[in-house]
Design an enzyme around this catalytic site. Structure first.
Site, PDB file in Angstrom:
ATOM      1  N   GLY A  37      42.322  11.906  13.122  1.00 33.42           N
ATOM      2  CA  GLY A  37      43.324  12.658  13.875  1.00 33.42           C
ATOM      3  C   GLY A  37      43.754  13.939  13.193  1.00 33.42           C
ATOM      4  N   GLY A  42      41.633  12.680   4.259  1.00 40.24           N
ATOM      5  CA  GLY A  42      42.820  11.811   4.218  1.00 40.24           C
ATOM      6  C   GLY A  42      43.801  12.179   3.117  1.00 40.24           C
ATOM      7  N   THR A  43      44.616  11.211   2.785  1.00 40.82           N
ATOM      8  CA  THR A  43      45.696  11.436   1.809  1.00 40.82           C
ATOM      9  C   THR A  43      45.139  11.906   0.477  1.00 40.82           C
ATOM     10  OG1 THR A  43      46.928   9.665   2.878  1.00 40.82           O
ATOM     11  CG2 THR A  43      47.680  10.339   0.694  1.00 40.82           C
ATOM     12  N   GLU A 202      66.379   6.749 -10.744  1.00 39.65           N
ATOM     13  CA  GLU A 202      65.574   5.542 -10.493  1.00 39.65           C
ATOM     14  C   GLU A 202      66.503   4.331 -10.434  1.00 39.65           C
ATOM     15  OE1 GLU A 202      62.231   4.446 -10.031  1.00 39.65           O
ATOM     16  OE2 GLU A 202      63.238   2.496 -10.079  1.00 39.65           O
ATOM     17  N   ASP A 307      44.753   1.534   2.017  1.00 36.19           N
ATOM     18  CA  ASP A 307      46.214   1.436   1.934  1.00 36.19           C
ATOM     19  C   ASP A 307      46.793   0.561   3.048  1.00 36.19           C
ATOM     20  OD1 ASP A 307      46.034   3.119  -0.188  1.00 36.19           O
ATOM     21  OD2 ASP A 307      47.284   4.724   0.633  1.00 36.19           O
ATOM     22  N   HIS A 441      31.052   9.189 -31.872  1.00 35.03           N
ATOM     23  CA  HIS A 441      32.065   9.826 -32.720  1.00 35.03           C
ATOM     24  C   HIS A 441      31.971  11.340 -32.575  1.00 35.03           C
ATOM     25  CE1 HIS A 441      34.818  10.345 -36.024  1.00 35.03           C
ATOM     26  NE2 HIS A 441      33.970  11.219 -36.569  1.00 35.03           N
TER      27      HIS A 441
END
Ligand code: FAD
Length: 462
Positions: A37, A42-43, A202, A307, A441
């Site tokens: 749409g 997407g997100t 918070e 999601d 290393h």
């Protein structure tokens, strides 16, 4: 009468879950259509992972230029935020057209418009050319998620979600961030580095409440050192008549904060409204679509991923589920195993978690050994200025068979270790597998080898 089309597989949503499902299905020879749409990507690609990491990178570049004095480098950077955002948009556009090309090459038609289902296998899409009705043998729902507003702070004007924060072209003098989860802190830290004054509010009594305290301590130290004001265990009481943000602190003190932007990042919810889910006969698990470990919903041949189906709400989980569902439809035997889904906070410093933390392992009844290697003992970390902020790599293994149950790290640059962590878990590694791997290393990856040696009781560099 609307035009009607029938396909073997219909994918709803062109985010990282949906487009990967469609690509894999097409690769497996399944006749597939994808409906989107908004824009492909997407997100994650358009207003999540990618733009937020672009902003984080730009903020790091700015902060490094502004404070390289310990290394003998000084400069006076200037910020043109419009240009920064244009650069970020360039990346987003490139990825968006990349997804379109991949789908075109795979011969997956994309129907542009919002779909509404009238039953489990039929939907209508209002396209620019008129309505199209699509039916399919298999439906994969990948509608994603959206930011959750606070009832007393609806989005609009100065009250913004992460989407608007990622398009900000004028640096707020004072940014208030409501919610100290990873999205709020990633954006708050980036804007602090660019010069905004930042206050974080918070409800829980610590930042990043989903992560264990040891991992979040170095991030907390960064926030304190960089004068980010924190109100923990605090409540938002709303906006007052002068548009000041009301905060009740843990001690019951009532504050009125003046902020030119209020970024609300209190969570995301699955996008289950407006697509006709109620007509599809699916079961729900709280706000999410209920699925089993193959992403099957309660309706035969209707699948849901990403999601839409719950935590962790992460891009790579959505893609993995998308590819898996396509393979199951093509006849493969697959199940989704969330054990190796790693997660990263791109805060300063970064946090990576994969598998079980020590507390989670103990709560699951495991008798564990833990090896924790401090980055202050890593030569590579020191060269990256990553050794002095309390960072470490930690490995959690079962005592009996030394099977690795979880790996976590906090420190600058540790995000790139996530692949090795996930790989170890996915392969069912034991401590000797990791200790016996010759790590290059100097790299931060050596710290994982050292953590495994420590868990085996034979650490070398500490
Ligand atoms: P989405 O990407 O949301 O895609 C769903 C798509 O479906 C959308 O394009 C939507 O337009 C379309 N759609 C919905 N309904 C309809 C309909 N009826 N008709 C047609 N189309 C429809 N995850 C990570 O792994 N790493 C990160 O660093 C990370 N950072 C993030 C930062 C931010 C600021 C945000 C907000 C999220 C972040 N995420 C991150 C989460 C990640 O973006 C999501 O987990 C991921 O995008 C979910 O993919 P999805 O395919 O399930 O849904």
């Amino acid at each position: 009468m609307p035009e009607t089309r029938h396909h073997k597989v219909l994918v709803l949503g062109g985010g990282v879950g949906g487009y990967v499902a469609a690509l894999r299905a097409a690769q497996l020879g399944l006749d597939t259509v994808l409906i989107e749409g908004s824009r492909l990507g997407g997100t994650c690609l358009l207003r999540g992972c990618i733009p937020s990491k672009a902003l984080t990178h730009a903020a790091d570049r700015y902060a490094e230029a502004a404070d390289g004095s310990a290394l003998g480098i000084t400069a006076a950077p200037k910020l043109d935020l419009k240009k920064t955002i244009a650069w970020k948009d360039g990346i987003v556009d490139r990825l968006n057209s990349g997804v379109a090309s991949l789908l075109a090459r795979a011969k997956v038609p994309v129907v542009e418009g919002w779909a509404i289902f009238s039953d489990a296998k039929t939907c209508t899409v209002e396209t620019k050319a008129g309505p199209i009705t699509l039916t399919a043998e298999h439906v994969i729902l990948a509608a994603g998620s959206e930011a959750v507003p606070l009832p007393m702070l609806p989005f609009g004007g100065t009250i913004i979600s992460s989407t608007e924060a990622l398009n900000i072209t004028e640096l707020p003098k004072h940014l208030a961030v409501v919610g100290a989860g990873y999205i709020g802190l990633e954006l708050g830290i980036a804007l602090r580095k660019l010069g905004a004054e930042v206050t974080v509010i918070e409800m829980a009594d610590r930042i990043l409440p989903r992560y264990d305290a040891a991992l979040t301590r170095p991030v907390r130290r960064w926030l304190d050192r960089n004068r980010v004001t924190l109100h923990l265990g605090a409540k938002i009481t709303g906006l007052d008549a002068e548009a000041r943000l009301g905060v009740e602190t843990a001690k019951g003190e009532k504050l009125a904060l003046t902020a030119d932007k209020i970024l609300v990042t209190v969570g995301r919810r699955p996008r289950t409204e407006g697509l006709g889910l109620e007509a599809m006969g699916l079961d729900m698990a709280g706000p999410f679509v209920k699925v089993d470990d193959q992403c099957r919903t309660a309706m035969r041949n209707v699948w849901a991923i990403g999601d839409l189906v719950g935590e962790p709400m992460l891009a790579h989980k959505a893609s993995a589920q998308g590819a898996m569902v396509a393979e199951i439809i093509a006849g493969h035997r697959r199940r989704f195993d969330p054990a190796s889904v790693a997660a990263i906070c791109f805060t300063d410093p970064e946090i990576v978690v994969a598998g079980l933390s020590p507390d989670e392992a103990k709560a699951a009844g495991e008798d564990v050994v833990i090896g924790q290697f401090p980055l202050s003992a890593s030569g590579r970390a020191l060269t990256l200025e990553a050794g002095e902020d309390g960072g470490f790599v930690r490995i959690v293994a079962r005592k009996g068979d030394q099977r690795v149950l979880g790996i976590q790290a906090v420190g600058r640059g540790v995000a790139e270790l996530a692949g090795e962590f996930a790989h170890a878990l996915a392969m069912g590694a034991v401590l000797e597998d990791i200790a016996g791997t010759i790590h290059v290393h100097p790299t931060l990856g050596e710290s994982l080898g050292e953590a495994a040696l420590l868990a085996l009781g034979r650490g070398l560099h500490i």
